[in-house]
Design a protein around this motif. Structure first.
Motif, PDB file in Angstrom:
ATOM      1  N   ASN A 137      -6.002 -11.121  -4.504  1.00 19.37           N
ATOM      2  CA  ASN A 137      -6.777 -10.888  -3.286  1.00 19.37           C
ATOM      3  C   ASN A 137      -7.988 -11.815  -3.327  1.00 19.37           C
ATOM      4  O   ASN A 137      -8.905 -11.616  -4.125  1.00 19.37           O
ATOM      5  N   ASN A 138      -7.990 -12.850  -2.486  1.00 19.47           N
ATOM      6  CA  ASN A 138      -9.110 -13.789  -2.513  1.00 19.47           C
ATOM      7  C   ASN A 138     -10.300 -13.273  -1.719  1.00 19.47           C
ATOM      8  O   ASN A 138     -11.371 -13.881  -1.733  1.00 19.47           O
ATOM      9  N   ASN A 139     -10.130 -12.149  -1.024  1.00 16.06           N
ATOM     10  CA  ASN A 139     -11.243 -11.540  -0.304  1.00 16.06           C
ATOM     11  C   ASN A 139     -12.184 -10.827  -1.276  1.00 16.06           C
ATOM     12  O   ASN A 139     -13.405 -10.902  -1.155  1.00 16.06           O
ATOM     13  N   THR A 140     -11.613 -10.140  -2.241  1.00 21.44           N
ATOM     14  CA  THR A 140     -12.409  -9.436  -3.245  1.00 21.44           C
ATOM     15  C   THR A 140     -12.434 -10.180  -4.580  1.00 21.44           C
ATOM     16  O   THR A 140     -13.091  -9.731  -5.521  1.00 21.44           O
ATOM     17  N   ARG A 175     -15.680  -9.068   6.799  1.00 22.21           N
ATOM     18  CA  ARG A 175     -14.403  -8.376   6.624  1.00 22.21           C
ATOM     19  C   ARG A 175     -14.357  -7.104   7.462  1.00 22.21           C
ATOM     20  O   ARG A 175     -13.367  -6.825   8.147  1.00 22.21           O
ATOM     21  N   TYR A 222      -0.536  -9.718   2.977  1.00 22.46           N
ATOM     22  CA  TYR A 222      -1.328  -8.972   3.954  1.00 22.46           C
ATOM     23  C   TYR A 222      -2.480  -9.851   4.398  1.00 22.46           C
ATOM     24  O   TYR A 222      -3.372 -10.176   3.617  1.00 22.46           O
ATOM     25  N   ALA A 246      -7.577  -2.609   2.987  1.00 20.94           N
ATOM     26  CA  ALA A 246      -6.446  -2.743   3.906  1.00 20.94           C
ATOM     27  C   ALA A 246      -6.557  -1.674   4.978  1.00 20.94           C
ATOM     28  O   ALA A 246      -7.122  -0.603   4.751  1.00 20.94           O
ATOM     29  N   GLY A 275      -8.565  -4.258  -3.361  1.00 24.75           N
ATOM     30  CA  GLY A 275      -8.747  -4.842  -2.042  1.00 24.75           C
ATOM     31  C   GLY A 275      -8.819  -3.795  -0.952  1.00 24.75           C
ATOM     32  O   GLY A 275      -8.573  -2.613  -1.190  1.00 24.75           O
ATOM     33  N   GLU A 328      -8.081 -15.247   4.291  1.00 24.68           N
ATOM     34  CA  GLU A 328      -8.399 -14.179   3.347  1.00 24.68           C
ATOM     35  C   GLU A 328      -7.273 -13.157   3.382  1.00 24.68           C
ATOM     36  O   GLU A 328      -6.894 -12.673   4.456  1.00 24.68           O
ATOM     37  N   GLY A 329      -6.739 -12.846   2.223  1.00 23.77           N
ATOM     38  CA  GLY A 329      -5.623 -11.918   2.215  1.00 23.77           C
ATOM     39  C   GLY A 329      -5.316 -11.381   0.834  1.00 23.77           C
ATOM     40  O   GLY A 329      -5.939 -11.733  -0.166  1.00 23.77           O
ATOM     41  N   MET A 330      -4.326 -10.494   0.808  1.00 23.97           N
ATOM     42  CA  MET A 330      -3.829  -9.890  -0.422  1.00 23.97           C
ATOM     43  C   MET A 330      -2.336 -10.188  -0.502  1.00 23.97           C
ATOM     44  O   MET A 330      -1.634 -10.107   0.510  1.00 23.97           O
ATOM     45  N   ILE A 357      -5.769 -10.388   5.920  1.00 23.01           N
ATOM     46  CA  ILE A 357      -6.917  -9.519   6.147  1.00 23.01           C
ATOM     47  C   ILE A 357      -7.718  -9.908   7.374  1.00 23.01           C
ATOM     48  O   ILE A 357      -8.148  -9.060   8.163  1.00 23.01           O
TER      49      ILE A 357
END
Length: 272
Positions: A208-211, A28, A188, A251, A249, A196-198, A190
């Motif tokens: 948010n699948n990133n966090t 990330r 958003y 950004a 998340g 991966e995004g929010m 990422i």
């Protein structure tokens, strides 16, 4: 450890013993630094090559986590982004999200990015869905910025959003959050691919699948932007009944300010 895994770890500035969480965090941060759309033209070719390298390394490691488990258990040598060399430590105004007031200044320019004030487009977002209307009101004066990866209904990038939806559906934690691209009202991106995004969804969720975080916006009391290093920040939220802020998340600072502004409106609206 096999050579492919060793090279992948090296590309992500990691050493044997790194966990899958280390891989995701390092990817990330490196993706934010090296994304070709976010660097000056003079280093774009270099950034493109580096971005491709780290993306291939990331894909290999997340698809083959067993190779991580089979590597040395001596511990990760994950280093934060502040220890890495960035091709650009400053961002031009055309690569971040801005409010209408900022662009009312004499001589302000929007060149170099695709900008759309979704809240004022004629005929845009004519849905009678109250959720759509609330988000359009919350986003008034904030532009979609394709270069920063920020999309506001109805200007959601269909391809990237579709990748995000597919990613959500692979994780049971996000079951029922969003089924189609039309369920995303703010998105958003990422990592530049949409995977991966929010997002703020039609069902009034912040996901948010990133966090790996998911919130009902109606359950939130506050949202803040914590300034980080280089050009990214942390979006933190506080739930009802809690005194502690939680990480929702990461950004870039421009999109981060836009997301916090939208969320703050929605949180206040939910109270009334």
């Amino acid at each position: 450890m096999d050579d492919t895994t060793n090279r992948a770890l090296h590309s992500l500035d990691l050493a044997p013993g790194a966990s899958l969480d280390d891989v995701k965090k390092s990817y990330r941060e490196l993706a934010l630094i090296w994304h070709p759309d976010k660097v000056p033209d003079r280093v774009k070719e270099r950034a493109t090559a580096k971005f491709t390298e780290i993306n291939e390394a990331y894909q290999w490691l997340v698809r083959n986590p067993e190779y991580l488990r089979g590597s040395s258990t001596s511990g990760s040598s994950y280093r934060s982004t502040s220890q890495r060399q960035s091709p650009s430590r400053s961002r031009s105004s055309s690569q971040t999200s801005h409010t209408r007031a900022e662009y009312s200044r004499p001589g302000a320019s929007r060149s170099g990015a695709t900008w759309t004030d979704a809240s004022s487009r004629t005929g845009a977002g004519s849905s009678a869905d109250p959720a759509v209307q609330r988000v359009r009101q919350a986003a008034r004066g904030i532009w979609t910025d394709t270069r920063a990866g920020l999309y506001i209904y109805p200007d959601i990038d269909a391809d990237r959003a579709a990748n995000f939806i597919v990613s959500l559906q692979r994780d049971l934690r996000f079951s029922g959050v969003a089924a189609t691209v039309n369920d995303l009202l703010v998105f958003y991106d990422i990592d530049g691919s949409g995977e991966e995004g929010m997002a703020i969804t039609r069902s009034n969720r912040l996901v948010n699948n990133n966090t790996g975080t998911l919130y009902d916006i109606g359950d939130l009391l506050d949202v803040q932007l914590k300034e980080g290093f280089f050009f990214w920040s942390e979006v933190v939220v506080r739930r009802r009944g809690s005194r502690r802020f939680e990480l929702a998340g990461y950004a870039e600072k421009g999109p981060g300010r836009a997301l916090v502004s939208i969320l703050r409106y929605l949180i206040e609206d939910a109270r009334t």
